[in-house]
Scaffold this motif. Structure first.
Motif, PDB file in Angstrom:
ATOM      1  N   GLN A  16       0.827  -1.202   0.000  1.00  0.00           N
ATOM      2  CA  GLN A  16       0.000   0.000   0.000  1.00  0.00           C
ATOM      3  C   GLN A  16       0.869   1.263   0.000  1.00  0.00           C
ATOM      4  O   GLN A  16       1.823   1.365   0.756  1.00  0.00           O
ATOM      5  N   PHE A  17       0.517   2.197  -0.857  1.00  0.00           N
ATOM      6  CA  PHE A  17       1.127   3.518  -0.927  1.00  0.00           C
ATOM      7  C   PHE A  17       0.023   4.552  -0.738  1.00  0.00           C
ATOM      8  O   PHE A  17      -1.138   4.284  -1.050  1.00  0.00           O
ATOM      9  N   ARG A  18       0.370   5.744  -0.280  1.00  0.00           N
ATOM     10  CA  ARG A  18      -0.627   6.805  -0.336  1.00  0.00           C
ATOM     11  C   ARG A  18      -0.790   7.180  -1.811  1.00  0.00           C
ATOM     12  O   ARG A  18       0.182   7.299  -2.553  1.00  0.00           O
ATOM     13  N   THR A  76      -8.820  -4.805  -3.366  1.00  0.00           N
ATOM     14  CA  THR A  76      -8.479  -5.499  -2.128  1.00  0.00           C
ATOM     15  C   THR A  76      -7.478  -4.759  -1.248  1.00  0.00           C
ATOM     16  O   THR A  76      -7.358  -5.068  -0.064  1.00  0.00           O
ATOM     17  N   GLY A  77      -6.759  -3.794  -1.807  1.00  0.00           N
ATOM     18  CA  GLY A  77      -5.748  -3.088  -1.027  1.00  0.00           C
ATOM     19  C   GLY A  77      -5.993  -1.593  -0.946  1.00  0.00           C
ATOM     20  O   GLY A  77      -5.088  -0.835  -0.582  1.00  0.00           O
ATOM     21  N   THR A  78      -7.210  -1.173  -1.292  1.00  0.00           N
ATOM     22  CA  THR A  78      -7.564   0.247  -1.289  1.00  0.00           C
ATOM     23  C   THR A  78      -8.355   0.569  -0.032  1.00  0.00           C
ATOM     24  O   THR A  78      -9.280  -0.174   0.323  1.00  0.00           O
ATOM     25  N   TRP A 110      -7.780  13.473   0.805  1.00  0.00           N
ATOM     26  CA  TRP A 110      -8.128  12.414  -0.132  1.00  0.00           C
ATOM     27  C   TRP A 110      -6.907  11.738  -0.743  1.00  0.00           C
ATOM     28  O   TRP A 110      -6.946  10.566  -1.099  1.00  0.00           O
ATOM     29  N   GLY A 111      -5.781  12.459  -0.846  1.00  0.00           N
ATOM     30  CA  GLY A 111      -4.566  11.863  -1.399  1.00  0.00           C
ATOM     31  C   GLY A 111      -3.895  10.875  -0.480  1.00  0.00           C
ATOM     32  O   GLY A 111      -2.942  10.213  -0.871  1.00  0.00           O
ATOM     33  N   TYR A 112      -4.391  10.768   0.774  1.00  0.00           N
ATOM     34  CA  TYR A 112      -3.853   9.776   1.712  1.00  0.00           C
ATOM     35  C   TYR A 112      -4.606   8.457   1.621  1.00  0.00           C
ATOM     36  O   TYR A 112      -4.404   7.558   2.430  1.00  0.00           O
ATOM     37  N   THR A 113      -5.499   8.333   0.648  1.00  0.00           N
ATOM     38  CA  THR A 113      -6.129   7.044   0.358  1.00  0.00           C
ATOM     39  C   THR A 113      -5.038   6.010   0.072  1.00  0.00           C
ATOM     40  O   THR A 113      -4.080   6.283  -0.641  1.00  0.00           O
ATOM     41  N   ALA A 114      -5.176   4.825   0.649  1.00  0.00           N
ATOM     42  CA  ALA A 114      -4.215   3.745   0.408  1.00  0.00           C
ATOM     43  C   ALA A 114      -4.541   3.049  -0.900  1.00  0.00           C
ATOM     44  O   ALA A 114      -5.709   2.784  -1.203  1.00  0.00           O
ATOM     45  N   LEU A 115      -3.508   2.744  -1.680  1.00  0.00           N
ATOM     46  CA  LEU A 115      -3.683   2.137  -2.996  1.00  0.00           C
ATOM     47  C   LEU A 115      -2.503   1.226  -3.294  1.00  0.00           C
ATOM     48  O   LEU A 115      -1.385   1.487  -2.849  1.00  0.00           O
ATOM     49  N   VAL A 141      -0.288  10.205  12.514  1.00  0.00           N
ATOM     50  CA  VAL A 141      -0.411   9.634  13.842  1.00  0.00           C
ATOM     51  C   VAL A 141      -0.773   8.166  13.710  1.00  0.00           C
ATOM     52  O   VAL A 141      -0.277   7.308  14.413  1.00  0.00           O
ATOM     53  N   ASP A 142      -1.663   7.898  12.767  1.00  0.00           N
ATOM     54  CA  ASP A 142      -2.070   6.518  12.499  1.00  0.00           C
ATOM     55  C   ASP A 142      -2.319   6.389  11.011  1.00  0.00           C
ATOM     56  O   ASP A 142      -3.407   6.667  10.517  1.00  0.00           O
ATOM     57  N   GLY A 143      -1.313   6.003  10.286  1.00  0.00           N
ATOM     58  CA  GLY A 143      -1.461   5.867   8.845  1.00  0.00           C
ATOM     59  C   GLY A 143      -1.788   4.457   8.412  1.00  0.00           C
ATOM     60  O   GLY A 143      -1.789   4.165   7.224  1.00  0.00           O
ATOM     61  N   GLY A 144      -2.062   3.560   9.383  1.00  0.00           N
ATOM     62  CA  GLY A 144      -2.386   2.194   9.024  1.00  0.00           C
ATOM     63  C   GLY A 144      -1.264   1.494   8.293  1.00  0.00           C
ATOM     64  O   GLY A 144      -1.493   0.599   7.488  1.00  0.00           O
ATOM     65  N   GLY A 145      -0.018   1.889   8.557  1.00  0.00           N
ATOM     66  CA  GLY A 145       1.119   1.264   7.900  1.00  0.00           C
ATOM     67  C   GLY A 145       1.494   1.908   6.589  1.00  0.00           C
ATOM     68  O   GLY A 145       2.478   1.522   5.966  1.00  0.00           O
ATOM     69  N   VAL A 146       0.741   2.909   6.125  1.00  0.00           N
ATOM     70  CA  VAL A 146       1.036   3.597   4.874  1.00  0.00           C
ATOM     71  C   VAL A 146       1.897   4.824   5.176  1.00  0.00           C
ATOM     72  O   VAL A 146       1.554   5.627   6.041  1.00  0.00           O
ATOM     73  N   ASP A 147       3.002   4.968   4.462  1.00  0.00           N
ATOM     74  CA  ASP A 147       3.893   6.103   4.659  1.00  0.00           C
ATOM     75  C   ASP A 147       3.211   7.374   4.150  1.00  0.00           C
ATOM     76  O   ASP A 147       2.901   7.496   2.969  1.00  0.00           O
ATOM     77  N   LEU A 148       2.988   8.324   5.063  1.00  0.00           N
ATOM     78  CA  LEU A 148       2.335   9.581   4.702  1.00  0.00           C
ATOM     79  C   LEU A 148       3.290  10.764   4.709  1.00  0.00           C
ATOM     80  O   LEU A 148       2.865  11.895   4.550  1.00  0.00           O
ATOM     81  N   ALA A 149       4.590  10.514   4.906  1.00  0.00           N
ATOM     82  CA  ALA A 149       5.518  11.622   5.072  1.00  0.00           C
ATOM     83  C   ALA A 149       6.575  11.721   3.989  1.00  0.00           C
ATOM     84  O   ALA A 149       7.016  12.812   3.658  1.00  0.00           O
TER      85      ALA A 149
END
Length: 374
Positions: free
Chosen positions: A45-47, A113-115, A126-131, A231-239
């Protein structure tokens, strides 16, 4: 020409050429054979950055009547959002159509399945949606194989006419548009980089944009500064710096390409742009045509490509600082001196449609080695 496929076969080509320090998720699907030719961390998953605009557009178009007639207002908004990656239009739909519920609806409709929606800590981003790369291929397969023709025409027609300059001042011709001569259709994404501004022949100049988090802020929020750590990105790098190139390549949209990447903190935009392009160029993409030439890095910022080999010639585009360019030939023109460097040779860069003084090409000589005369 489409062949249905539900499972991937092992990719026959070597591993993609991922630059050191870059994290990548890759999937290339050949619609002619129904097989994947490239797979690398395709479920990571990526943002999404602005790639999520595909889902925003499909959510809007899902609710059209039986004739799938798109209202004029939506037609204009969708074209701006898809062709020039307009953030304001994306924020409009995000606000009007339920925010994270858009992602939940479209994931269920398309079997993604990974979104996942943005984390609870960043509900308006909205750009922090996992994909994932796999889900990106699924989105394009829906568009090409199952979507009503008017829906496909609106989305794919816009992606085939993507502008070099996005509306926030970023050159979005990295990856697929730089690696291949076409035909192609693209939806790109970027977040966490600074742009020096972008101009392109036939397009309105886009302003310089400082440290943008393109696709990651609610409408009206400041674009200055780097994206906040989650704080909680669910394992997705947001930085970190995210740069994605997705779309189709070849006649009849033969190959679907999804390349999602993360770059080390502080990576210049031009560097990430070039690294992603080299990665895409290394892939086995059936139907693709690659341009000839040799790639050279450029020097400085605000580097201009001109229609001719003189400073009186019209500016065709302005390059991201440090980006690589593909040079096919060189010719003598107006002598240019910058600091201690001088040259009367100019490099022809056909993908940008013009010439660049050799003074601003990263080579120790005034004439580029092994490059013929135009």
């Amino acid at each position: 020409m489409t062949v249905s496929a539900s499972a991937a076969s092992p990719p026959p080509s070597p591993d993609p050429d991922v630059p050191a320090g870059v994290t990548a998720g890759v999937a290339v699907f050949d619609r002619s054979t129904g097989r994947f030719t490239e797979l690398l961390d395709e479920e990571r998953q990526f943002r999404s950055a602005s790639v999520v605009k595909l889902l925003l557009a499909l959510d809007v178009l899902w609710d059209l009547g039986p004739d799938h007639r798109v209202p004029a207002e939506d037609q204009a908004r969708l074209e701006a959002m898809l062709r020039s990656s307009d953030d304001g239009e994306a924020s409009h739909y995000w606000s009007q159509r339920g925010g994270s519920r858009i992602i939940e609806r479209m994931a269920a409709r398309l079997g993604l399945t990974g979104t996942a929606p943005p984390p609870a800590t960043h509900p308006g981003f909205w750009g922090y949606t996992a994909l994932t790369a796999s889900d990106t291929v699924r989105i394009y397969r829906y568009l090409l194989d199952r979507a009503p023709a008017p829906v496909r025409d609106v989305v794919m027609g816009s992606l085939r006419r993507s502008t070099r300059c996005a509306n926030d001042g970023y050159d979005q011709y990295f990856g697929i548009p730089s690696a291949f001569t076409g035909p192609w259709a693209v939806k790109q994404g970027w977040s966490g980089f600074a742009s020096g501004g972008c101009t392109a022949d036939g397009e309105a100049p886009a302003p310089a944009a400082p440290a943008s988090v393109h696709g990651a802020r609610p409408h009206g929020a400041s674009t200055a500064g780097r994206p906040p750590a989650a704080v909680d990105g669910g394992g997705v790098d947001l930085a970190g710096g995210a740069l994605h190139s997705t779309g189709t390549v070849g006649p009849d949209d033969r190959s679907i390409v999804a390349v999602l990447t993360l770059h080390p903190d502080g990576t210049p935009y031009g560097t990430a742009y070039s690294r992603l392009t080299r990665l895409v160029d290394s892939l086995d993409v059936p139907g693709a045509r690659r341009p000839s030439g040799v790639r050279f890095a450029t020097l400085g910022s605000g580097v201009r490509v001109r229609a001719g080999a003189t400073t009186d010639s019209a500016v065709v585009t302005t390059l991201p600082a440090g980006v690589e360019v593909l040079v096919t030939c060189q010719k003598r023109g107006q002598p240019i001196t910058v600091a201690a460097r001088s040259s009367d040779w100019w490099a022809h860069v056909p993908q940008y449609g013009g010439y660049l003084t050799n003074v601003l090409v990263d080579t120790p000589e005034d004439r580029l080695p092994d490059i013929p005369v135009c």
